[in-house]
Design an enzyme around this catalytic site. Sequence first.
Site, PDB file in Angstrom:
ATOM      1  N   ASP A   1       0.862  -1.191   0.000  1.00  0.00           N
ATOM      2  CA  ASP A   1       0.000   0.000   0.000  1.00  0.00           C
ATOM      3  C   ASP A   1       0.890   1.229   0.000  1.00  0.00           C
ATOM      4  O   ASP A   1       1.893   1.274   0.716  1.00  0.00           O
ATOM      5  CB  ASP A   1      -0.893  -0.026   1.265  1.00  0.00           C
ATOM      6  CG  ASP A   1      -2.103   0.883   1.143  1.00  0.00           C
ATOM      7  OD1 ASP A   1      -1.910   2.089   0.909  1.00  0.00           O
ATOM      8  OD2 ASP A   1      -3.230   0.383   1.287  1.00  0.00           O
TER       9      ASP A   1
ATOM     10  N   THR B   1      -4.607   6.934   0.400  1.00  0.00           N
ATOM     11  CA  THR B   1      -5.894   7.087   1.117  1.00  0.00           C
ATOM     12  C   THR B   1      -5.977   6.121   2.288  1.00  0.00           C
ATOM     13  O   THR B   1      -6.886   6.223   3.103  1.00  0.00           O
ATOM     14  CB  THR B   1      -7.095   6.851   0.176  1.00  0.00           C
ATOM     15  OG1 THR B   1      -6.939   5.570  -0.453  1.00  0.00           O
ATOM     16  CG2 THR B   1      -7.209   7.926  -0.880  1.00  0.00           C
TER      17      THR B   1
ATOM     18  N   TYR C   1     -13.727   6.732 -13.580  1.00  0.00           N
ATOM     19  CA  TYR C   1     -13.535   5.649 -12.604  1.00  0.00           C
ATOM     20  C   TYR C   1     -14.195   4.358 -13.114  1.00  0.00           C
ATOM     21  O   TYR C   1     -13.567   3.285 -13.101  1.00  0.00           O
ATOM     22  CB  TYR C   1     -14.128   6.054 -11.251  1.00  0.00           C
ATOM     23  CG  TYR C   1     -14.210   4.922 -10.258  1.00  0.00           C
ATOM     24  CD1 TYR C   1     -13.067   4.394  -9.668  1.00  0.00           C
ATOM     25  CD2 TYR C   1     -15.446   4.365  -9.893  1.00  0.00           C
ATOM     26  CE1 TYR C   1     -13.144   3.342  -8.758  1.00  0.00           C
ATOM     27  CE2 TYR C   1     -15.532   3.320  -8.985  1.00  0.00           C
ATOM     28  CZ  TYR C   1     -14.380   2.810  -8.424  1.00  0.00           C
ATOM     29  OH  TYR C   1     -14.460   1.770  -7.531  1.00  0.00           O
TER      30      TYR C   1
ATOM     31  N   ASN D   1     -22.052  -0.373  -3.109  1.00  0.00           N
ATOM     32  CA  ASN D   1     -21.486   0.655  -2.225  1.00  0.00           C
ATOM     33  C   ASN D   1     -21.241   0.066  -0.836  1.00  0.00           C
ATOM     34  O   ASN D   1     -22.191  -0.323  -0.160  1.00  0.00           O
ATOM     35  CB  ASN D   1     -22.447   1.840  -2.107  1.00  0.00           C
ATOM     36  CG  ASN D   1     -22.472   2.658  -3.372  1.00  0.00           C
ATOM     37  OD1 ASN D   1     -22.827   2.153  -4.431  1.00  0.00           O
ATOM     38  ND2 ASN D   1     -22.080   3.904  -3.279  1.00  0.00           N
TER      39      ASN D   1
ATOM     40  N   ARG E   1     -28.824   3.656  -4.471  1.00  0.00           N
ATOM     41  CA  ARG E   1     -27.625   2.816  -4.454  1.00  0.00           C
ATOM     42  C   ARG E   1     -27.944   1.518  -3.732  1.00  0.00           C
ATOM     43  O   ARG E   1     -28.976   1.383  -3.078  1.00  0.00           O
ATOM     44  CB  ARG E   1     -26.483   3.522  -3.687  1.00  0.00           C
ATOM     45  CG  ARG E   1     -25.966   4.805  -4.337  1.00  0.00           C
ATOM     46  CD  ARG E   1     -25.172   4.533  -5.593  1.00  0.00           C
ATOM     47  NE  ARG E   1     -24.637   5.748  -6.197  1.00  0.00           N
ATOM     48  CZ  ARG E   1     -25.285   6.511  -7.067  1.00  0.00           C
ATOM     49  NH1 ARG E   1     -26.508   6.190  -7.437  1.00  0.00           N
ATOM     50  NH2 ARG E   1     -24.721   7.584  -7.576  1.00  0.00           N
TER      51      ARG E   1
ATOM     52  N   ARG F   1     -24.151  15.878  -9.179  1.00  0.00           N
ATOM     53  CA  ARG F   1     -22.777  15.970  -9.680  1.00  0.00           C
ATOM     54  C   ARG F   1     -22.584  15.084 -10.909  1.00  0.00           C
ATOM     55  O   ARG F   1     -23.164  13.993 -10.978  1.00  0.00           O
ATOM     56  CB  ARG F   1     -21.792  15.559  -8.586  1.00  0.00           C
ATOM     57  CG  ARG F   1     -21.829  16.493  -7.393  1.00  0.00           C
ATOM     58  CD  ARG F   1     -20.854  16.082  -6.324  1.00  0.00           C
ATOM     59  NE  ARG F   1     -21.194  14.822  -5.699  1.00  0.00           N
ATOM     60  CZ  ARG F   1     -20.579  14.327  -4.631  1.00  0.00           C
ATOM     61  NH1 ARG F   1     -19.570  14.987  -4.097  1.00  0.00           N
ATOM     62  NH2 ARG F   1     -20.934  13.177  -4.106  1.00  0.00           N
TER      63      ARG F   1
ATOM     64  N   GLY G   1     -21.130  12.391 -13.557  1.00  0.00           N
ATOM     65  CA  GLY G   1     -20.433  11.108 -13.415  1.00  0.00           C
ATOM     66  C   GLY G   1     -21.154  10.143 -12.493  1.00  0.00           C
ATOM     67  O   GLY G   1     -20.815   8.964 -12.442  1.00  0.00           O
TER      68      GLY G   1
HETATM   69  N1  LIG Z   1     -15.740   1.246  -0.941  1.00  0.00           N
HETATM   70  C1  LIG Z   1     -16.638   0.993  -1.869  1.00  0.00           C
HETATM   71  O1  LIG Z   1     -17.838   1.292  -1.708  1.00  0.00           O
HETATM   72  C2  LIG Z   1     -16.236   0.295  -3.140  1.00  0.00           C
HETATM   73  C3  LIG Z   1     -17.233  -0.022  -4.086  1.00  0.00           C
HETATM   74  C4  LIG Z   1     -16.853  -0.644  -5.273  1.00  0.00           C
HETATM   75  C5  LIG Z   1     -15.534  -0.957  -5.496  1.00  0.00           C
HETATM   76  N2  LIG Z   1     -14.587  -0.635  -4.566  1.00  0.00           N
HETATM   77  C6  LIG Z   1     -13.190  -0.968  -4.846  1.00  0.00           C
HETATM   78  O2  LIG Z   1     -12.666  -1.687  -3.738  1.00  0.00           O
HETATM   79  C7  LIG Z   1     -11.274  -1.374  -3.592  1.00  0.00           C
HETATM   80  C8  LIG Z   1     -10.980  -0.892  -2.178  1.00  0.00           C
HETATM   81  O3  LIG Z   1     -11.749   0.287  -1.938  1.00  0.00           O
HETATM   82  P1  LIG Z   1     -11.712   1.058  -0.549  1.00  0.00           P
HETATM   83  O4  LIG Z   1     -13.067   1.636  -0.369  1.00  0.00           O
HETATM   84  O5  LIG Z   1     -11.121   0.207   0.508  1.00  0.00           O
HETATM   85  O6  LIG Z   1     -10.735   2.270  -0.923  1.00  0.00           O
HETATM   86  P2  LIG Z   1      -9.553   2.947  -0.078  1.00  0.00           P
HETATM   87  O7  LIG Z   1      -9.194   4.184  -0.798  1.00  0.00           O
HETATM   88  O8  LIG Z   1      -9.926   3.041   1.357  1.00  0.00           O
HETATM   89  O9  LIG Z   1      -8.402   1.849  -0.223  1.00  0.00           O
HETATM   90  C9  LIG Z   1      -7.556   1.797  -1.338  1.00  0.00           C
HETATM   91  C10 LIG Z   1      -6.148   1.559  -0.820  1.00  0.00           C
HETATM   92  O10 LIG Z   1      -5.252   1.506  -1.934  1.00  0.00           O
HETATM   93  C11 LIG Z   1      -4.093   2.274  -1.619  1.00  0.00           C
HETATM   94  N3  LIG Z   1      -3.529   2.736  -2.891  1.00  0.00           N
HETATM   95  C12 LIG Z   1      -4.035   3.656  -3.740  1.00  0.00           C
HETATM   96  N4  LIG Z   1      -3.229   3.815  -4.801  1.00  0.00           N
HETATM   97  C13 LIG Z   1      -2.194   2.952  -4.637  1.00  0.00           C
HETATM   98  C14 LIG Z   1      -1.036   2.655  -5.395  1.00  0.00           C
HETATM   99  N5  LIG Z   1      -0.773   3.273  -6.561  1.00  0.00           N
HETATM  100  N6  LIG Z   1      -0.173   1.710  -4.926  1.00  0.00           N
HETATM  101  C15 LIG Z   1      -0.406   1.081  -3.729  1.00  0.00           C
HETATM  102  N7  LIG Z   1      -1.486   1.339  -2.975  1.00  0.00           N
HETATM  103  C16 LIG Z   1      -2.379   2.266  -3.414  1.00  0.00           C
HETATM  104  C17 LIG Z   1      -4.588   3.399  -0.722  1.00  0.00           C
HETATM  105  O11 LIG Z   1      -3.583   3.989   0.078  1.00  0.00           O
HETATM  106  C18 LIG Z   1      -5.659   2.676   0.115  1.00  0.00           C
HETATM  107  O12 LIG Z   1      -5.107   2.116   1.286  1.00  0.00           O
HETATM  108  C19 LIG Z   1     -10.943  -0.368  -4.683  1.00  0.00           C
HETATM  109  O13 LIG Z   1     -10.426  -1.059  -5.792  1.00  0.00           O
HETATM  110  C20 LIG Z   1     -12.297   0.238  -5.016  1.00  0.00           C
HETATM  111  O14 LIG Z   1     -12.329   0.755  -6.322  1.00  0.00           O
HETATM  112  C21 LIG Z   1     -14.905  -0.025  -3.391  1.00  0.00           C
END
Ligand SMILES: NC(=O)c1ccc[n+]([C@@H]2O[C@H](COP(=O)([O-])OP(=O)(O)OC[C@H]3O[C@@H](n4cnc5c(N)ncnc54)[C@H](O)[C@@H]3O)[C@@H](O)[C@H]2O)c1
Length: 314
Positions: A35, A39, A144, A173, A209, A269, A271
């Site tokens: 990681d 974020t 996205y 979500n 959602r 918004r 998108g």
């Molecule tokens: N949370 C939701 O509702 C949701 C819904 C659909 C899909 N997703 C997908 O699930 C996954 C996790 O989502 P989340 O909500 O935990 O998001 P989040 O932002 O909390 O977690 C993403 C993690 O990836 C790390 N990260 C980002 N860019 C990086 C890079 N270039 N190299 C290494 N680490 C990196 C961030 O530091 C973070 O810890 C994502 O792929 C997201 O698109 C989430």
Amino acid sequence: MADIRGILVTGGAGFLGATLVRRLAANGHAIRVLDNLTTGDASYLDGVEVELIEGDIRDAKTLDDALEGIESVVHLAAAGSVVMSVADPATNFDVNVLGTFQVLDAARRAGIERTVLASTGGALIGDAIPPVDERSLPKPISPYGASKLAGEGYAHAFAKAYGLGTITLRFANAYGPWSARKRSAITMFFRAIDAGEPIVIYGDGSASRDYTHVDDICRALELALECDAAGGTVLHVASGVETTVQELADLCRAAAGVPKHPIEYRPKRPGEVERNFASYDLAQQVLGYAPSIGREEGIRRTWQWFQESVFGGR
Ligand SMILES: NC(=O)c1ccc[n+]([C@@H]2O[C@H](COP(=O)([O-])OP(=O)(O)OC[C@H]3O[C@@H](n4cnc5c(N)ncnc54)[C@H](O)[C@@H]3O)[C@@H](O)[C@H]2O)c1
């Protein structure tokens, strides 16, 4: 349970990662997290037996090192915001498309048995009449959504061209503990309530959602690691329940004990899809997945978590 040892979780220090890593570690798996903490937060993994590598998924050498001794990968790392992707599509492309490609290519080089990828239901399908499922035609309306569709394309292609054991899960979500840094509706609503400010709804509140508790999503991820589904499989992981943003605000207000907390309506918004919820029938067939936490209970528990872990100290 299959004996899965050595799991790399990319993005494991984020919202979903914090619950997933705890769950997998508690079930006896050796976990390594990669990681870059953009974020995520290393403290989310406090108290968990896990090896944290601070590095970027876009770097092939970092990935090769991180995959040493690893059997399975869960790829969560992403730039996860629809709104941010509209503001800065290039960064979104770089992290989600190039980054996912690098993860898959490194998994191919390392001979990884199972690679589970995080995708999205709503943003990827776009404005379709719900419930959406695996037969719905993807027509993303945000960068996205497009980036996640590209990742799914590579996951399928790598399964067919190289025999890589990919499974992509399209999450609804997610909500639940460790979501304090997210800018999702439930987090923003709870923060507004705590700050004594109006809840902001973009649009008239009729957009909908599918809100799925993080525990259910992480259970599906664990099932995907254990299952023997063919490489290239794509599954929707959802609650199957449609909730309008207005209903969500009411649920959040009820959970916090402030049913009359003010709401401010602002323009919709770009998108963001209008209506979305998904069928999880195929995930039930393939994984044995079914949601176990209803929205009232889940939102009440999430408010409690915010009270104890985020707002409590004020
Ligand atoms: N949370 C939701 O509702 C949701 C819904 C659909 C899909 N997703 C997908 O699930 C996954 C996790 O989502 P989340 O909500 O935990 O998001 P989040 O932002 O909390 O977690 C993403 C993690 O990836 C790390 N990260 C980002 N860019 C990086 C890079 N270039 N190299 C290494 N680490 C990196 C961030 O530091 C973070 O810890 C994502 O792929 C997201 O698109 C989430």
